[in-house]
Design an enzyme around this catalytic site. Sequence first.
Site, PDB file in Angstrom:
ATOM      1  N   ASP A 143     -55.727 -10.632  -7.904  1.00  0.00           N
ATOM      2  CA  ASP A 143     -56.958 -10.162  -8.455  1.00  0.00           C
ATOM      3  C   ASP A 143     -57.729 -11.216  -9.311  1.00  0.00           C
ATOM      4  OD1 ASP A 143     -55.836 -10.701 -11.022  1.00  0.00           O
ATOM      5  OD2 ASP A 143     -54.836  -8.863 -11.260  1.00  0.00           O
ATOM      6  N   VAL A 144     -58.912 -10.983  -9.778  1.00  0.00           N
ATOM      7  CA  VAL A 144     -59.749 -11.855 -10.375  1.00  0.00           C
ATOM      8  C   VAL A 144     -59.089 -12.806 -11.439  1.00  0.00           C
ATOM      9  CG1 VAL A 144     -61.950 -12.247 -11.522  1.00  0.00           C
ATOM     10  CG2 VAL A 144     -61.791 -10.543  -9.861  1.00  0.00           C
TER      11      VAL A 144
END
Length: 312
Positions: free
Chosen positions: A91-92
């Site tokens: 994820d980011v």
Amino acid sequence: MAAVPAGLFAVYKPAGVAWGRVRAAVETQLLSDLNAAPRRPPPQHVRFLPAPGRDGATELVPTMVPVLAEHPLVRGPRFRRLKIGAGHRLDVKASGVFVLGISHGNKLLTDLYNCHLSRAYTVGGLFGKATDDFSDTGKLVEKTTFDHITREKLERVLAVIQGTNHKALLMHSNIDMKTQEAYELAVRGLIRPMGKSPPIITAVRCLQFAPPEFQLEIHCLHETQQYLRKIVHEIGLELKSSAVCTQVRRTRDGVFTLDDALLRSQWNLQNIRSAIWSCQLKVQAEIERTLGHQDDSDLPQLDVETARAADS
């Protein structure tokens, strides 16, 4: 003339960047390098062109000229799009090893997915506060004391977590531990769920303890990065305090380690070709070791994109 590389390689995804942007950046650079490589000259054909002849007359002379329809300025770039698949995603907020596949490497991504290999992370934590998303950048919801927490207390909690997850590992492996098959799989290190299961932590230990900060090494299966942040939150609760996650960094994805991961400055055709070449033997060896004892007809044939939907 450049050829499109084919296989698996790993890059290092920095925190704060979506995995899709990383894949797009790799594709853009590869396309640029492939299209910059020398091309074959355009084919030629015979044209009758006017030329001065005898007595000042003009006559047609057969001449070999390039086929303009095949000229690079007419046809445009030779490579416009590459089929690049993504492995287990990050994820980011997370960083670390991110596996990509090109061409037939997409089939290898599916094979590795069916191997259900573990991944390793270093996870940073901070005692004394809680947030709405378990990360240090989330909305603060609570502050607590942490002076009573010692390394020994933390390691006791980690031992309980590992013991509980070990039982879950055996349960979801669907193997009778009293059989010869279980013994042979244990010797080969293949006791793990070979299908869907909840996230399972196979090993966890404390790397650093300097209150309020601490750092863990976690080996796990079928996890998401948000699950690891929640584990940090739950560790804080077990220690009669609270904790937020400050870092999630993947250090290993199956057979790929940080040493295999290409940095941003190395995302080019030459380095990616070298990375594919250096990793192909261990990738094939792991696939054969894990899936070789199973009937291919029993393996689910999953699309690369849908197979990792749980990781997005």
